[in-house]
Structures are given as structure tokens and as C-alpha cells.
Design a protein around this motif. Sequence first.
Motif, PDB file in Angstrom:
ATOM      1  N   ASP A 157     -19.855  35.596   3.622  1.00  0.00           N
ATOM      2  CA  ASP A 157     -21.491  35.362   3.477  1.00  0.00           C
ATOM      3  C   ASP A 157     -22.104  36.393   2.572  1.00  0.00           C
ATOM      4  O   ASP A 157     -22.884  36.053   2.109  1.00  0.00           O
TER       5      ASP A 157
ATOM      6  N   TYR B  17     -23.313  28.511  10.102  1.00  0.00           N
ATOM      7  CA  TYR B  17     -22.667  27.396  10.758  1.00  0.00           C
ATOM      8  C   TYR B  17     -21.253  27.796  11.045  1.00  0.00           C
ATOM      9  O   TYR B  17     -20.664  27.491  12.366  1.00  0.00           O
ATOM     10  N   SER B  18     -20.432  28.326  10.383  1.00  0.00           N
ATOM     11  CA  SER B  18     -19.097  28.629  10.529  1.00  0.00           C
ATOM     12  C   SER B  18     -18.820  29.890  11.456  1.00  0.00           C
ATOM     13  O   SER B  18     -18.154  29.795  12.266  1.00  0.00           O
ATOM     14  N   LYS B  19     -19.769  30.675  11.405  1.00  0.00           N
ATOM     15  CA  LYS B  19     -19.985  31.787  12.490  1.00  0.00           C
ATOM     16  C   LYS B  19     -20.177  31.382  13.891  1.00  0.00           C
ATOM     17  O   LYS B  19     -19.425  31.759  14.718  1.00  0.00           O
TER      18      LYS B  19
ATOM     19  N   ASN C 173     -15.798  36.641   8.036  1.00  0.00           N
ATOM     20  CA  ASN C 173     -16.685  35.526   7.667  1.00  0.00           C
ATOM     21  C   ASN C 173     -17.975  36.127   7.046  1.00  0.00           C
ATOM     22  O   ASN C 173     -18.460  35.557   6.032  1.00  0.00           O
TER      23      ASN C 173
ATOM     24  N   THR D 180     -19.473  28.393  14.728  1.00  0.00           N
ATOM     25  CA  THR D 180     -18.223  27.569  15.226  1.00  0.00           C
ATOM     26  C   THR D 180     -17.066  28.848  15.985  1.00  0.00           C
ATOM     27  O   THR D 180     -16.491  28.465  16.829  1.00  0.00           O
TER      28      THR D 180
END
Length: 215
Positions: A117, A65-67, A113, A69
Motif C-alpha cells: 500500500d 479492502y484487502s487489509k 500488505n 479481509t
Amino acid sequence: MKNNNILKIIITIILLAIIDSIVFLTVKEFDAARIINISILNLVVICLLILSFKNNEGKYKFLEYSKITIIAIYTIITFILSITLIAVKANLTLTLVSQILVTGISLVLILTNQMSDNNIIENTTKVNEKVDNVKVISNKLKTILKLITDRDLYKKVEKVYDNARSLKVDVNNSQDIDNEILTLIGMLDREIKMQHDVTDLLNKINNKFIERNNL
């Protein structure tokens, strides 16, 4: 799903056609800087298409999700930047510096990121292995309990089983002692089937439980 993917591709082609038509109808001069910005503008639209196909069904899909974004923000910023550079007739140096800067920062964020992870996946995997070991230990004792008919022996083994269910999960380097416990449980199973006294063996298993919880 296939129909949606085809529609996404068609929408992307339409967007590229609209963007390129507007650019080529409004821009009269095409130098190296503008050609680069126009190319990046097209790549950004294609990047959005690829992003729309992103559907990670893996075990750790929540980490994406963050990647996603970061990539989405990068594409939006690059899109606006490319249009702005085309409009203001930016020279080649400004174009290259701007695009490289935005892309470089985005890549650093994505890689940072990914490092986070990787740490999460590694730690989660280790915890899952320890949880699995505790489950195996408990299940083997539970299986042994089902075969016991002697009431007194059943109570003794049941107490060990209860202790097994209370084993700590967040312990360091438990693999070796887990293997020792499983070996002792295997011996317990054989000794019970042979109707031998298992008091000492049960004590050894309980002592290993204490030793494991103190790691």
C-alpha cells in the motif's frame, strides 16, 4: 449513524454474554490454557466490533479492502481455533503455539500488505504531482491566450498551448524542468503585456516541452 454504532455495541455485548455463558456452563475445569483461549475468544468478538466501525474516508480508502479481509479471516480462524482448543482441553503449550502461529502469520500478511500500500500511495502521489504540473502549465498558457488580441500572436501561443496539453505525464524527475517551463511562461506573460516579440521565448518553451517528453 450513532444509533447504528450503539446497536453494534449492544449486539457485541449480547454475543459476549452468550459465548461466555455457554463456555462457563459447559466447561467444568479452568486451567491456564482454557483461560487464555476464553480471553482470546472474547477479544475476537471485540475485534469484529472494531472492524465494523472501520470506515476509512481517506483518499486511498480502496487500499483498506484487502487489509480488512485479512483481519476478518484472522478473527474467524481464531474464533474457531479457540473454541476447538477449549473443547479438546488443549494444554498450555499447544494453545500458545497455535495462537501465536495464527496471529504471527496474520501480522506478517498485514504488514506485507501495508508495504505494498505504501508503494502504491508513493507512486500515485508522484503521478498526481506530475499531472498537477501539466495542468498548471496548460492553465497558465490558457490564461495568457485570453488576453491576446493579435490574431497572429494568438495562433503562435495557441500552438504552444496545444503542445502543453500533449505533455507526457509518466516522465521521471520532471520537477526541475517543470519549474523552468513555468518560469518561461511567466516571462512570456510579461513580454506579451509589454508588446515585445516573443518568438524566441515560444521556441524555448517548445524546446523545453520536447526535452521534458524525452526524460
